[in-house]
Design an enzyme around this catalytic site. Structure first.
Site, PDB file in Angstrom:
ATOM      1  N   ARG A  80       5.289  28.866  80.979  1.00  0.00           N
ATOM      2  CA  ARG A  80       6.298  28.049  81.675  1.00  0.00           C
ATOM      3  C   ARG A  80       6.129  28.206  83.184  1.00  0.00           C
ATOM      4  NH1 ARG A  80      10.284  30.646  77.605  1.00  0.00           N
ATOM      5  NH2 ARG A  80      10.202  29.144  75.900  1.00  0.00           N
ATOM      6  N   CYS A 100       1.262  27.474  67.684  1.00  0.00           N
ATOM      7  CA  CYS A 100       1.782  28.797  67.316  1.00  0.00           C
ATOM      8  C   CYS A 100       1.413  29.132  65.869  1.00  0.00           C
ATOM      9  CB  CYS A 100       3.288  28.865  67.543  1.00  0.00           C
ATOM     10  SG  CYS A 100       4.209  27.624  66.626  1.00  0.00           S
TER      11      CYS A 100
HETATM   12  N1  SAH Z   1       8.794  24.414  73.888  1.00  0.00           N
HETATM   13  C1  SAH Z   1       9.954  25.113  73.372  1.00  0.00           C
HETATM   14  C2  SAH Z   1       9.759  25.638  71.970  1.00  0.00           C
HETATM   15  C3  SAH Z   1       9.411  24.587  70.939  1.00  0.00           C
HETATM   16  S1  SAH Z   1       9.795  25.026  69.304  1.00  0.00           S
HETATM   17  C4  SAH Z   1      10.331  26.235  74.329  1.00  0.00           C
HETATM   18  O1  SAH Z   1       9.646  26.429  75.339  1.00  0.00           O
HETATM   19  O2  SAH Z   1      11.319  26.911  74.075  1.00  0.00           O
HETATM   20  C5  SAH Z   1       9.431  23.556  68.460  1.00  0.00           C
HETATM   21  C6  SAH Z   1      10.458  22.463  68.603  1.00  0.00           C
HETATM   22  O3  SAH Z   1       9.940  21.311  67.960  1.00  0.00           O
HETATM   23  C7  SAH Z   1      11.820  22.699  67.988  1.00  0.00           C
HETATM   24  O4  SAH Z   1      12.807  22.574  68.969  1.00  0.00           O
HETATM   25  C8  SAH Z   1      11.976  21.595  66.932  1.00  0.00           C
HETATM   26  O5  SAH Z   1      13.295  21.059  66.889  1.00  0.00           O
HETATM   27  C9  SAH Z   1      11.033  20.563  67.433  1.00  0.00           C
HETATM   28  N2  SAH Z   1      10.460  19.654  66.436  1.00  0.00           N
HETATM   29  C10 SAH Z   1       9.942  19.951  65.230  1.00  0.00           C
HETATM   30  N3  SAH Z   1       9.421  18.852  64.647  1.00  0.00           N
HETATM   31  C11 SAH Z   1       9.617  17.837  65.520  1.00  0.00           C
HETATM   32  C12 SAH Z   1       9.272  16.442  65.506  1.00  0.00           C
HETATM   33  N4  SAH Z   1       8.608  15.918  64.482  1.00  0.00           N
HETATM   34  N5  SAH Z   1       9.601  15.698  66.578  1.00  0.00           N
HETATM   35  C13 SAH Z   1      10.261  16.241  67.611  1.00  0.00           C
HETATM   36  N6  SAH Z   1      10.579  17.541  67.691  1.00  0.00           N
HETATM   37  C14 SAH Z   1      10.276  18.325  66.654  1.00  0.00           C
END
Ligand code: SAH
Length: 404
Positions: free
Chosen positions: A223, A348
């Site tokens: 980030r 991940c």
């Molecule tokens: N980038 C974030 C962590 C991401 S975790 C951070 O820095 O904290 C993954 C995220 O993907 C979750 O919030 C989940 O709600 C979202 N997600 C999962 N499948 C998805 C989809 N098909 N479209 C949009 N969002 C999705």
């Protein structure tokens, strides 16, 4: 330890079972690994009869000590070692000592008490993950062995940190592999909404309703890297969750930040968090693949496109479809990146090796017809240490490209 406690400890030790590693059963190359597989041990009726998670000694047929660990007759990873000597006491003192070492490592890196305090094998505590938010802790036990130690862990934490609030986030689907049920429970204190301090931002997190432990500390350094590029830029934070990347980019002077996620509660928290930091983000609730297609068709472009999806390769058998999904994500992300822009794709999934992931991203760029240079390759931060014998547990892979 008083006389009585020592007495009961000795009694426990006397009854401690020993798991035998027959001669030649465990390859020399696996020396030093904290995992002992079910095909490496003598799985006799006595072993099979042990309750999942029982603390055991592990010895070679020749008497050589592999150490103290916990055993699960139902798991492919039959033993996870906790100590290199046999008869080690696994109690509150043990946890206080191990977690004290883990804390010392974090304190040498971070100024503030916000970090992953314990990262399982990497901190010598297989199956235990603890995220620290000052005096609030989110604890996850992922194995039958650690589940049986919850009281000792809690006592060890009290001794070391005296936390106000401890929440058990034992709802990870992977627990089923160990025969464990899913639940969330407050072990101590109260409250679920907390502040996370990271990279100079105070984010909001929800420790009981949020995903995983409520916050993803693993992306902290990435980030910060993205924030350095963000000034004056239009940023699309896809799979934003509660705005970890987007809010920091906005604070760093991005001219526009769109947070895209399928979770309404995550986006609501991102918006609230942004407001509390005096910045604005635009939340969009949609499926990322669909929204990227829509943006592409609508000819909407962003200077920086971030994609940090949930794991696409959940198990080894998902490798091919998952790899394809990463390729498609990279292609779509590239297609909505403005000329001269940057794109980040993360994975991940520990089930896709780093080289394969990079290959898929490269293919995606190629299919988008974009020339690019890889400018940043990273994993999780130092509060996610990796056991040197388990390099595959370094699950996070982050690639940042500069596009022509
Ligand atoms: N980038 C974030 C962590 C991401 S975790 C951070 O820095 O904290 C993954 C995220 O993907 C979750 O919030 C989940 O709600 C979202 N997600 C999962 N499948 C998805 C989809 N098909 N479209 C949009 N969002 C999705």
């Amino acid at each position: 330890m008083d006389g009585r406690a020592r007495g009961s400890y000795t009694a426990r030790l006397m009854s401690r079972k020993t798991i035998i590693v027959p001669k030649g059963q465990r390859a020399k190359t696996r020396d030093g690994s904290p995992w002992i597989f079910s095909n490496e041990i003598r799985m006799d009726p006595a072993a099979k009869a042990l309750a999942p998670g029982t603390v055991v000694n592990v010895r070679g047929e020749d008497g050589r000590a592999f150490g103290t660990g916990y055993f699960n007759p139902k798991s492919l990873i039959a033993v996870r070692l906790l100590a290199s000597d046999c008869d080690a006491a696994i109690d509150a003192d043990f946890f206080a000592q191990r977690l004290g070492r883990a804390r010392a490592l974090r304190q040498s890196v971070y100024d503030r008490p916000f970090y992953r305090l314990c990262h399982a094998e990497g901190d010598g505590l297989p199956g235990l993950v603890i995220d620290r938010f000052d005096d609030t802790l989110a604890v996850q036990t992922g194995t039958a062995g650690m589940e049986r130690q919850i009281e000792a862990i809690s006592a060890g934490l009290d001794r070391l940190l005296a936390p106000k609030t401890v929440i058990l986030r034992n709802d990870a689907p992977s627990r089923a592999l160990e025969g464990l049920d899913a639940y969330v429970r407050t072990l101590k204190g109260e409250g679920r909404r907390i502040a996370v301090e990271e990279n100079g931002v105070r984010y909001l997190a929800d420790l009981t309703e949020g995903q995983k432990t409520g916050w993803y500390y693993d992306q902290r350094d990435n980030r910060a890297f993205i924030a350095k590029l963000a000034k004056g830029k239009a940023v699309l934070d896809a799979y934003s969750y509660t705005g970890g990347f987007g809010i920091l980019a906005a604070k760093a002077g991005a001219k526009e930040v769109v947070c895209l996620d399928s979770s309404a509660p995550a986006l609501a928290l991102a918006e609230e968090s942004a407001r509390a930091n005096g910045v604005k983000i635009t939340p969009v609730k949609a499926d990322v693949f669909e929204e990227l297609e829509r943006l592409k068709t609508a000819a909407e472009r962003f200077d920086i496109v971030l994609a940090d999806p949930p794991p696409f390769v959940k198990s080894k058998k998902d490798l091919e479809p998952g790899a394809k999904a990463y390729r498609k994500l990279a292609r779509l992300a590239a297609e909505v990146t403005a000329p001269g822009g940057m794109m980040m794709v993360a994975s991940c999934s520990h089930n896709i090796p780093p080289e394969r992931f990079a290959q898929e991203c490269a293919q995606g760029l190629l299919r988008a017809g974009r020339r690019a240079a890889l400018i940043h390759q990273a994993g999780a931060g130092p509060d996610h240490p990796v056991h040197p014998m388990l390099p595959e547990s370094a699950y996070l892979k982050v690639l940042v490209y500069a596009l022509d």
